[in-house]
Design an enzyme around this catalytic site. Structure first.
Site, PDB file in Angstrom:
ATOM      1  N   HIS A 238      -1.772  16.036 -10.883  1.00 48.36           N
ATOM      2  CA  HIS A 238      -2.771  16.761 -10.039  1.00 48.36           C
ATOM      3  C   HIS A 238      -2.447  17.944  -9.345  1.00 48.36           C
ATOM      4  O   HIS A 238      -1.348  18.242  -9.134  1.00 48.36           O
ATOM      5  CB  HIS A 238      -3.100  15.529  -8.805  1.00 48.36           C
ATOM      6  CG  HIS A 238      -3.360  14.375  -9.158  1.00 48.36           C
ATOM      7  ND1 HIS A 238      -3.991  14.059 -10.251  1.00 48.36           N
ATOM      8  CD2 HIS A 238      -3.476  13.181  -8.378  1.00 48.36           C
ATOM      9  CE1 HIS A 238      -4.522  12.794 -10.232  1.00 48.36           C
ATOM     10  NE2 HIS A 238      -4.098  12.034  -9.153  1.00 48.36           N
TER      11      HIS A 238
ATOM     12  N   THR B  63       2.104  -3.373 -16.843  1.00 42.01           N
ATOM     13  CA  THR B  63       1.488  -2.789 -18.379  1.00 42.01           C
ATOM     14  C   THR B  63       0.551  -1.747 -17.931  1.00 42.01           C
ATOM     15  O   THR B  63       0.110  -1.079 -18.845  1.00 42.01           O
ATOM     16  CB  THR B  63       0.544  -4.010 -18.784  1.00 42.01           C
ATOM     17  OG1 THR B  63      -0.245  -4.385 -17.782  1.00 42.01           O
ATOM     18  CG2 THR B  63       1.523  -4.989 -19.541  1.00 42.01           C
TER      19      THR B  63
ATOM     20  N   GLN C 225      -7.938  16.647  -9.936  1.00 43.84           N
ATOM     21  CA  GLN C 225      -6.994  15.589 -10.403  1.00 43.84           C
ATOM     22  C   GLN C 225      -7.230  15.020 -11.609  1.00 43.84           C
ATOM     23  O   GLN C 225      -8.429  14.823 -11.969  1.00 43.84           O
ATOM     24  CB  GLN C 225      -7.451  14.248  -9.202  1.00 43.84           C
ATOM     25  CG  GLN C 225      -6.965  14.747  -7.711  1.00 43.84           C
ATOM     26  CD  GLN C 225      -7.369  13.678  -6.763  1.00 43.84           C
ATOM     27  OE1 GLN C 225      -7.823  14.096  -5.698  1.00 43.84           O
ATOM     28  NE2 GLN C 225      -7.045  12.549  -7.081  1.00 43.84           N
TER      29      GLN C 225
ATOM     30  N   SER D  54      -5.345  10.022 -15.434  1.00 44.50           N
ATOM     31  CA  SER D  54      -4.347   9.100 -15.566  1.00 44.50           C
ATOM     32  C   SER D  54      -4.536   8.462 -14.006  1.00 44.50           C
ATOM     33  O   SER D  54      -3.976   7.588 -13.904  1.00 44.50           O
ATOM     34  CB  SER D  54      -3.267   9.615 -15.824  1.00 44.50           C
ATOM     35  OG  SER D  54      -2.615  10.630 -15.072  1.00 44.50           O
TER      36      SER D  54
ATOM     37  N   ASN E  85       1.341  12.736 -11.026  1.00 44.43           N
ATOM     38  CA  ASN E  85       0.543  11.876 -10.212  1.00 44.43           C
ATOM     39  C   ASN E  85       1.114  10.407 -10.460  1.00 44.43           C
ATOM     40  O   ASN E  85       1.181   9.510  -9.559  1.00 44.43           O
ATOM     41  CB  ASN E  85      -0.799  11.683 -10.319  1.00 44.43           C
ATOM     42  CG  ASN E  85      -1.308  11.654 -11.629  1.00 44.43           C
ATOM     43  OD1 ASN E  85      -1.307  12.840 -12.647  1.00 44.43           O
ATOM     44  ND2 ASN E  85      -2.003  10.506 -12.168  1.00 44.43           N
TER      45      ASN E  85
ATOM     46  N   ARG F  43      -4.359 -10.916 -19.546  1.00 48.67           N
ATOM     47  CA  ARG F  43      -4.628 -10.068 -20.965  1.00 48.67           C
ATOM     48  C   ARG F  43      -3.398  -9.724 -21.385  1.00 48.67           C
ATOM     49  O   ARG F  43      -3.230  -9.343 -22.764  1.00 48.67           O
ATOM     50  CB  ARG F  43      -5.375  -9.070 -20.447  1.00 48.67           C
ATOM     51  CG  ARG F  43      -6.967  -9.142 -19.991  1.00 48.67           C
ATOM     52  CD  ARG F  43      -7.490  -7.794 -19.734  1.00 48.67           C
ATOM     53  NE  ARG F  43      -6.937  -7.111 -18.284  1.00 48.67           N
ATOM     54  CZ  ARG F  43      -7.463  -7.471 -17.185  1.00 48.67           C
ATOM     55  NH1 ARG F  43      -8.710  -8.157 -17.293  1.00 48.67           N
ATOM     56  NH2 ARG F  43      -7.143  -7.062 -16.073  1.00 48.67           N
ATOM     57  N   SER F  44      -2.232  -9.827 -20.645  1.00 52.98           N
ATOM     58  CA  SER F  44      -0.812  -9.015 -21.345  1.00 52.98           C
ATOM     59  C   SER F  44      -0.051 -10.326 -21.549  1.00 52.98           C
ATOM     60  O   SER F  44       1.047  -9.874 -21.847  1.00 52.98           O
ATOM     61  CB  SER F  44      -0.477  -8.274 -20.042  1.00 52.98           C
ATOM     62  OG  SER F  44      -0.974  -7.288 -19.981  1.00 52.98           O
TER      63      SER F  44
ATOM     64  N   VAL G 192       0.813   3.094 -14.113  1.00 57.57           N
ATOM     65  CA  VAL G 192       1.855   3.286 -13.042  1.00 57.57           C
ATOM     66  C   VAL G 192       3.054   2.383 -13.415  1.00 57.57           C
ATOM     67  O   VAL G 192       4.201   2.754 -12.818  1.00 57.57           O
ATOM     68  CB  VAL G 192       1.336   3.200 -11.455  1.00 57.57           C
ATOM     69  CG1 VAL G 192       2.598   3.446 -10.315  1.00 57.57           C
ATOM     70  CG2 VAL G 192       0.081   4.188 -11.218  1.00 57.57           C
TER      71      VAL G 192
ATOM     72  N   CYS H 201      -1.911   9.295  -4.181  1.00 53.46           N
ATOM     73  CA  CYS H 201      -0.997  10.238  -4.855  1.00 53.46           C
ATOM     74  C   CYS H 201      -1.233  11.748  -4.430  1.00 53.46           C
ATOM     75  O   CYS H 201      -0.646  12.500  -4.461  1.00 53.46           O
ATOM     76  CB  CYS H 201      -1.619  10.212  -6.398  1.00 53.46           C
ATOM     77  SG  CYS H 201      -3.121   9.951  -6.793  1.00 53.46           S
TER      78      CYS H 201
ATOM     79  N   ARG I   9     -12.303  15.022 -10.026  1.00 55.80           N
ATOM     80  CA  ARG I   9     -11.498  14.687 -10.923  1.00 55.80           C
ATOM     81  C   ARG I   9     -11.802  16.002 -12.372  1.00 55.80           C
ATOM     82  O   ARG I   9     -12.982  16.411 -12.448  1.00 55.80           O
ATOM     83  CB  ARG I   9     -12.195  13.325 -11.722  1.00 55.80           C
ATOM     84  CG  ARG I   9     -11.817  12.671 -12.735  1.00 55.80           C
ATOM     85  CD  ARG I   9     -10.277  12.198 -12.220  1.00 55.80           C
ATOM     86  NE  ARG I   9     -10.346  11.145 -11.298  1.00 55.80           N
ATOM     87  CZ  ARG I   9      -9.406  10.569 -10.639  1.00 55.80           C
ATOM     88  NH1 ARG I   9      -8.045  10.927 -11.115  1.00 55.80           N
ATOM     89  NH2 ARG I   9      -9.458   9.437 -10.005  1.00 55.80           N
TER      90      ARG I   9
HETATM   91  N1  NAP Z   1      -2.710   6.202 -11.498  1.00 57.01           N
HETATM   92  C1  NAP Z   1      -1.962   6.848 -10.624  1.00 57.01           C
HETATM   93  O1  NAP Z   1      -1.969   8.180 -10.526  1.00 57.01           O
HETATM   94  C2  NAP Z   1      -2.012   6.029  -9.168  1.00 57.01           C
HETATM   95  C3  NAP Z   1      -1.516   6.860  -8.140  1.00 57.01           C
HETATM   96  C4  NAP Z   1      -1.325   6.083  -6.908  1.00 57.01           C
HETATM   97  C5  NAP Z   1      -1.637   4.837  -6.730  1.00 57.01           C
HETATM   98  N2  NAP Z   1      -2.473   4.098  -7.898  1.00 57.01           N
HETATM   99  C6  NAP Z   1      -2.645   2.760  -7.771  1.00 57.01           C
HETATM  100  O2  NAP Z   1      -1.884   2.008  -8.487  1.00 57.01           O
HETATM  101  C7  NAP Z   1      -2.370   0.822  -9.188  1.00 57.01           C
HETATM  102  C8  NAP Z   1      -2.606   0.638 -10.499  1.00 57.01           C
HETATM  103  O3  NAP Z   1      -2.989   1.922 -11.186  1.00 57.01           O
HETATM  104  P1  NAP Z   1      -2.545   2.372 -12.685  1.00 57.01           P
HETATM  105  O4  NAP Z   1      -3.267   3.650 -12.839  1.00 57.01           O
HETATM  106  O5  NAP Z   1      -1.416   1.725 -13.151  1.00 57.01           O
HETATM  107  O6  NAP Z   1      -3.738   1.333 -13.122  1.00 57.01           O
HETATM  108  P2  NAP Z   1      -3.969   0.720 -14.738  1.00 57.01           P
HETATM  109  O7  NAP Z   1      -3.436   1.587 -15.950  1.00 57.01           O
HETATM  110  O8  NAP Z   1      -5.417   0.372 -14.874  1.00 57.01           O
HETATM  111  O9  NAP Z   1      -3.220  -0.865 -14.724  1.00 57.01           O
HETATM  112  C9  NAP Z   1      -3.508  -1.785 -13.781  1.00 57.01           C
HETATM  113  C10 NAP Z   1      -2.335  -2.955 -13.960  1.00 57.01           C
HETATM  114  O10 NAP Z   1      -2.717  -3.901 -13.111  1.00 57.01           O
HETATM  115  C11 NAP Z   1      -2.739  -5.232 -13.644  1.00 57.01           C
HETATM  116  N3  NAP Z   1      -3.611  -6.042 -13.213  1.00 57.01           N
HETATM  117  C12 NAP Z   1      -4.886  -5.774 -13.134  1.00 57.01           C
HETATM  118  N4  NAP Z   1      -5.620  -7.019 -12.602  1.00 57.01           N
HETATM  119  C13 NAP Z   1      -4.638  -7.903 -12.551  1.00 57.01           C
HETATM  120  C14 NAP Z   1      -4.653  -9.208 -11.903  1.00 57.01           C
HETATM  121  N5  NAP Z   1      -5.776  -9.711 -11.582  1.00 57.01           N
HETATM  122  N6  NAP Z   1      -3.440  -9.892 -11.975  1.00 57.01           N
HETATM  123  C15 NAP Z   1      -2.311  -9.110 -12.366  1.00 57.01           C
HETATM  124  N7  NAP Z   1      -2.429  -7.841 -12.788  1.00 57.01           N
HETATM  125  C16 NAP Z   1      -3.436  -7.062 -12.863  1.00 57.01           C
HETATM  126  C17 NAP Z   1      -3.036  -4.907 -15.299  1.00 57.01           C
HETATM  127  O11 NAP Z   1      -2.414  -5.675 -16.160  1.00 57.01           O
HETATM  128  P3  NAP Z   1      -3.370  -6.032 -17.551  1.00 57.01           P
HETATM  129  O12 NAP Z   1      -2.726  -4.715 -18.392  1.00 57.01           O
HETATM  130  O13 NAP Z   1      -2.760  -7.201 -18.034  1.00 57.01           O
HETATM  131  O14 NAP Z   1      -4.637  -5.747 -17.221  1.00 57.01           O
HETATM  132  C18 NAP Z   1      -2.096  -3.237 -15.361  1.00 57.01           C
HETATM  133  O15 NAP Z   1      -0.837  -3.632 -15.392  1.00 57.01           O
HETATM  134  C19 NAP Z   1      -3.872   0.909  -8.391  1.00 57.01           C
HETATM  135  O16 NAP Z   1      -3.746   0.180  -7.109  1.00 57.01           O
HETATM  136  C20 NAP Z   1      -4.088   2.495  -8.103  1.00 57.01           C
HETATM  137  O17 NAP Z   1      -4.935   2.878  -7.194  1.00 57.01           O
HETATM  138  C21 NAP Z   1      -2.362   4.820  -8.812  1.00 57.01           C
END
Ligand code: NAP
Length: 337
Positions: free
Chosen positions: A243, A13, A157, A160, A316, A41-42, A16, A130, A236
């Site tokens: 980015h 959800t 950066q 998102s 990114n 939550r989801s 990424v 990223c 940021r």
């Molecule tokens: N955004 C980027 O550009 C980017 C780039 C490279 C790497 N990353 C990495 O990718 C990961 C996710 O990033 P994001 O940007 O997609 O974050 P995000 O939008 O905050 O999404 C986080 C996701 O993780 C789930 N989650 C959080 N805690 C959890 C738990 N305890 N058990 C199961 N699911 C859980 C959330 O579910 P709910 O919706 O249910 O809370 C949601 O699906 C991070 O490790 C981040 O460092 C991100």
């Protein structure tokens, strides 16, 4: 018909996770069954995949039995806890968090740079940070020609990169500003609307942030250059997606900007946008939703005959995260990418 895979997206959800679902569908990855996992939550949410709705499972209540490929994108603590379980159940894990990236027995892969590393996996392959991915895609072909000796990079950066909450915070701050009020400041230590924050992730040793250290250590590992000097300043900026990076790259040998442009035009995963007379250079707004790393402003350094400066921009959420992870899965599955 070729083999099909049972695929799980952990963090489905999130920003990424959503891109992973879209990209698996877009690229026709051979998915037999898709499972979507997130936090309580989801619970009960339904998300579309190939015209059907898939119910989101609560990770803690699920098992990885029968999963062939697990794409993790729910943060490092979730990966540390659940990725080993997925491996024990027989899945290959492609992990988007920082949890395993620097482990010596975990390949850290950018398919355009070090695809051969995939073969050495022991159940987990790490997807790099990223900001590192888009930089090494541009540096690798130049390194092959001239031999990389030093990198200085400043990043711009998008929010998102912090996930969904940060996108909402930027929007709320912009709306509040238009209404003449102050928006909530919760995700970052300062307002991000109309601002630039020279602070990504936490401050660590020598005055550099963890994001900056990631760029140092991950670039060295992916490029196979363990002593490469890399200096990063990560910032940021109030951009939604994409980015941008200003890169100074110094080489063993004298360089030539026109040849660099030609090399980059032929490089995998790169699109050169470099015609200053027509105001053509890579822009975050144009990169959003697209796959390549866009490179422009390619020019010889004025004071060092062995150095180039350029500007590289990528989505990114795609090349910086979900697309790179799916490309790794394609390599692992022996699919043409
Ligand atoms: N955004 C980027 O550009 C980017 C780039 C490279 C790497 N990353 C990495 O990718 C990961 C996710 O990033 P994001 O940007 O997609 O974050 P995000 O939008 O905050 O999404 C986080 C996701 O993780 C789930 N989650 C959080 N805690 C959890 C738990 N305890 N058990 C199961 N699911 C859980 C959330 O579910 P709910 O919706 O249910 O809370 C949601 O699906 C991070 O490790 C981040 O460092 C991100």
């Amino acid at each position: 018909m070729g083999k099909e895979y049972n695929v799980a997206i952990v963090g489905a959800t999130g920003a990424v996770g959503e891109a992973m679902r879209l990209i698996l569908e877009e690229r026709g990855f051979p998915v037999a069954r898709l499972r979507l996992m997130a936090s309580p939550r989801s619970r009960g949410r339904r998300l579309a995949f190939r015209g059907e709705e898939v119910e989101v499972e609560v990770l803690e209540e699920s098992t990885f039995e029968g999963v062939d490929l697990a794409l993790f994108s729910a943060g490092a603590s979730v990966s540390l806890r659940f990725a080993p379980e997925a491996v024990r159940a027989g899945a290959l894990v492609v992990d988007n968090s920082s949890a395993f990236r620097l482990e010596p027995d975990v390949p850290l892969v950018v398919p355009e740079v070090n695809p051969g590393e995939v073969a050495g996996n022991r159940g987990i392959i790490a997807n790099p940070n990223c900001s590192t991915i888009q930089m090494v895609v541009a540096l690798k072909p130049l390194h092959d020609r001239w031999g990389l000796r030093r990198v200085i990079v400043s990043t711009y950066q998008s929010v998102s990169g912090t996930g969904r909450r940060a996108l909402v915070e930027l929007e709320n701050q912009l709306r509040s500003w238009l209404e003449g009020t102050e928006g909530p400041v919760e995700v970052y230590p300062h307002p991000i609307a109309f601002n630039c924050l020279p602070h990504i992730d936490v401050f660590q040793e020598e005055g550099y942030t963890r994001e900056e250290w990631k760029m140092v250590r991950e670039t060295r590992k992916i490029m196979g250059l363990p002593d490469l000097p890399v200096t990063a300043t990560t910032v940021r900026v109030p951009v939604r997606v994409g980015h941008s990076e200003s890169v100074y790259a110094e080489f063993e040998n004298p360089v030539n900007a026109e040849e660099a442009r030609q090399i980059l035009r032929e490089a995998p995963g790169v699109v050169v946008e470099d015609d200053p007379q027509r105001n053509l250079y890579p822009l975050a707004l144009n990169a959003e939703g697209k796959d390549p790393c866009f490179v422009g402003r390619i020019r010889a350094d004025l004071f060092h005959p062995n150095a180039l400066n350029f500007w590289v921009v990528a989505d990114n959420l795609r090349k910086g995260a979900a697309l790179n992870a799916v490309q790794i899965a394609e390599l692992w599955a022996g699919l043409p990418s």
